[in-house]
Design a protein around this motif. Sequence first.
Motif, PDB file in Angstrom:
ATOM      1  N   GLU A 121       0.837  -1.205   0.000  1.00 16.86           N
ATOM      2  CA  GLU A 121       0.000   0.000   0.000  1.00 16.86           C
ATOM      3  C   GLU A 121       0.871   1.254   0.000  1.00 16.86           C
ATOM      4  O   GLU A 121       0.597   2.205  -0.738  1.00 16.86           O
ATOM      5  CB  GLU A 121      -0.934  -0.001   1.216  1.00 16.86           C
ATOM      6  N   ARG A 168       2.269   1.647  -3.434  1.00 13.23           N
ATOM      7  CA  ARG A 168       1.226   2.111  -4.356  1.00 13.23           C
ATOM      8  C   ARG A 168       0.970   3.602  -4.164  1.00 13.23           C
ATOM      9  O   ARG A 168       0.853   4.357  -5.129  1.00 13.23           O
ATOM     10  CB  ARG A 168      -0.058   1.317  -4.134  1.00 13.23           C
ATOM     11  N   GLU A 169       0.923   4.046  -2.911  1.00  9.83           N
ATOM     12  CA  GLU A 169       0.722   5.471  -2.638  1.00  9.83           C
ATOM     13  C   GLU A 169       1.898   6.294  -3.157  1.00  9.83           C
ATOM     14  O   GLU A 169       1.712   7.381  -3.704  1.00  9.83           O
ATOM     15  CB  GLU A 169       0.517   5.695  -1.144  1.00  9.83           C
ATOM     16  N   GLU A 182       3.843   5.519  -5.675  1.00  5.44           N
ATOM     17  CA  GLU A 182       3.731   5.555  -7.137  1.00  5.44           C
ATOM     18  C   GLU A 182       2.668   6.562  -7.562  1.00  5.44           C
ATOM     19  O   GLU A 182       2.849   7.283  -8.543  1.00  5.44           O
ATOM     20  CB  GLU A 182       3.400   4.166  -7.678  1.00  5.44           C
TER      21      GLU A 182
END
Length: 151
Positions: A116, A119-120, A122
């Motif tokens: 997570e 992903r944040e 990115e």
Amino acid sequence: ADGDGKVSIADMSASVASLQLGLSPEQVQALQGHLDADKDGFVSRGEWEAGMRAADINGVLRARHLFLVPSRQGAGEPAAARATGGAGEQDDDHLDHKEAHRETLEQLERVMRDLEAAREGEARERSGRQQAAARVEQLELDAQLSAAAPP
């Protein structure tokens, strides 16, 4: 055992004897036959790996009164096997499995948090690139307008 890259019945028998598994010749033959998927008389590396992936390792260990117990030395270390016996063996096994599941869940939660966060990160990078591209586009448009304007 002889380094030829495949396990013959002689290799299997020698390994079973060396490990003191206590299997009869018939049981060794059955094991060899089970693993030898193409029935060529040898267990290839691929057949061995497929057999190990399909094996119920915990079932085998329990049948021999051995249980996988998570290492108490630190998180992320491989589980160690220990022999148990006497009264309360099933209770110990249940507790060992509960602890192993708890540690596995904690590891999974850590991985999910890491994913997570990645992903944040990115998403922030993508947003930053989009903002930079929009700014460049605006500057190019301003430059074109300035060049086209009369002096």
